[in-house]
Scaffold this active site. Structure first.
Site, mmCIF file in Angstrom:
data_model
loop_
_atom_site.group_PDB
_atom_site.id
_atom_site.type_symbol
_atom_site.label_atom_id
_atom_site.label_comp_id
_atom_site.label_asym_id
_atom_site.label_seq_id
_atom_site.Cartn_x
_atom_site.Cartn_y
_atom_site.Cartn_z
ATOM 1 N N HIS A 1 -5.642 1.875 -4.416
ATOM 2 C CA HIS A 1 -4.746 1.339 -3.390
ATOM 3 C C HIS A 1 -4.336 -0.080 -3.740
ATOM 4 O O HIS A 1 -4.923 -0.718 -4.620
ATOM 5 C CB HIS A 1 -5.413 1.372 -2.002
ATOM 6 C CG HIS A 1 -6.571 0.430 -1.861
ATOM 7 N ND1 HIS A 1 -6.759 -0.370 -0.758
ATOM 8 C CD2 HIS A 1 -7.623 0.148 -2.687
ATOM 9 C CE1 HIS A 1 -7.857 -1.091 -0.893
ATOM 10 N NE2 HIS A 1 -8.397 -0.788 -2.048
ATOM 11 N N CYS B 1 0.814 -1.219 0.000
ATOM 12 C CA CYS B 1 0.000 0.000 0.000
ATOM 13 C C CYS B 1 0.850 1.273 0.000
ATOM 14 O O CYS B 1 0.648 2.165 -0.834
ATOM 15 C CB CYS B 1 -0.991 -0.012 1.163
ATOM 16 S SG CYS B 1 -0.235 0.050 2.807
ATOM 17 N N HIS C 1 -2.696 1.328 6.768
ATOM 18 C CA HIS C 1 -3.027 1.181 5.348
ATOM 19 C C HIS C 1 -3.198 2.569 4.763
ATOM 20 O O HIS C 1 -3.620 3.501 5.461
ATOM 21 C CB HIS C 1 -4.311 0.355 5.167
ATOM 22 C CG HIS C 1 -4.564 -0.012 3.738
ATOM 23 N ND1 HIS C 1 -3.862 -1.003 3.097
ATOM 24 C CD2 HIS C 1 -5.422 0.497 2.809
ATOM 25 C CE1 HIS C 1 -4.288 -1.107 1.846
ATOM 26 N NE2 HIS C 1 -5.230 -0.196 1.646
#
Length: 342
Positions: free
Chosen positions: A318, A258, A306
């Site tokens: 993402h 990520c 994240h």
């Protein structure tokens, strides 16, 4: 008074009746014990999904620690290289100083080291000798200074060598930390995959981060254009990465985790972001989610484990998790902790 006892079944002894009742009780107990497992298969599926969610979250946290440790290893590797280069240059300087001092000492030895008064008496040209003696005095003073310089250089070199040794030891410790985090990530991802493989094919195919994390109530989003030219360039780069695989610990261009995706995307715009999502959330000015614009970084969960890039229209791009390629998802797929404008 009439008895409420049921008459015994014919043909069964007391022992036989006990055996039948025991068997019946055991059967009933077994049925009751098995009931929850078979009552609602969906419960088992949801439990498995919840466990997979948790494992992926823990794996992401461990991945961020892996990335952070990796960054430290890179910094230490540069420090070690600089220290070793400095030590090598210092040693060369000392070697030159020793060589120069050796040359002067050799010349003095070859001159015989005669007593200056006797040399003056024996000299055919006393005036010339006096000029030479004055020069030799100056050389002696310079030689003394050179010796002091050499001693200082040797002490400094010793300090640099000690620092280089400490940096090397710290580098090795950091490599051990990296390896430990790597094992943690791999273990959790392996367990998550095992659980996913245990699901029916239909449930496995329908599994996704957006569906398993739920969505928060979203405010009205601005829908404006990117806040800067570099944000626009980063958005273009992130779009070009859609479809590439999630690879934990990777920051492109063929695979991403990520924070690796957001770091790589901004690198294409000439902006150097930190490696971890926790650090990226502070890489610019934080703005309310209601004012999010394309190119803003959206960090998720309270620990920012994240991160994605806002693309407009309530969507982020993402790198979700292993097995899921870089993709678009709703910005509210998980609890948003911050929005950062780089």
């Amino acid at each position: 008074m009439a008895s409420h006892r049921r008459p015994s079944q014919p043909g069964l002894t007391h022992t036989a009746r006990g055996t039948v009742l025991s068997a019946a009780a055991a059967t009933a107990a077994a049925a009751l014990g098995a009931a929850p497992a078979s009552a609602d298969p969906q419960d088992t599926t949801e439990t498995t999904r919840t466990r997979v969610d948790r494992l992926y979250e823990e794996a992401e946290q461990a991945t961020e620690q892996f990335n952070k440790a990796g960054e430290r290893v890179e910094r230490l590797r540069e420090q070690v290289a600089q220290a070793q280069d400095s030590v090598a240059r210092g040693q060369e300087r000392i070697n030159r100083m020793r060589g120069a001092l050796g040359s002067v000492a050799g010349a003095q030895y070859r001159s015989g080291g005669m007593d200056p008064a006797l040399a003056l008496l024996l000299s055919e040209d006393p005036d010339s000798y006096l000029d030479k003696a004055e020069t030799l005095d100056r050389i002696g003073a310079l030689q003394t200074t050179a010796l002091h310089d050499l001693q200082r250089a040797q002490r400094h070199l010793g300090q640099e060598r000690a620092e280089a040794s400490r940096d090397l030891a710290e580098l090795e410790r950091s490599r051990v930390v990296v390896a430990r985090h790597k094992r943690t990530v791999e273990r959790k991802l392996t367990e998550a995959q095992r659980l996913l493989n245990s699901l029916p094919a239909a449930d496995r195919a329908g599994y996704g981060r957006a569906s398993r994390s739920g969505r928060d109530a979203m405010p009205e989003l601005s829908g404006l254009a990117p806040a800067s030219a570099r944000a626009a360039a980063a958005v273009m780069a992130a779009r070009s990465a859609v479809g590439r695989p999630y690879v934990w610990g990777a920051n492109g261009p063929s695979g991403f985790d990520c924070s690796g995706l957001t770091q790589w995307s901004y690198a294409q715009a000439g902006v150097a972001l930190p490696r971890t999502s926790q650090a990226q959330r502070y890489a610019g000015r934080q703005v309310p989610l209601s004012e999010a614009r394309p190119g803003d970084l959206v960090a998720y969960r309270s620990d920012a484990s994240h991160i994605g890039m806002y693309m407009g229209n309530g969507q982020v791009v993402h790198a979700p998790y292993p097995g899921a390629p870089v993709r678009y998802d709703p910005v509210g797929m998980m609890p948003v902790s911050s929005v950062t404008r780089v």
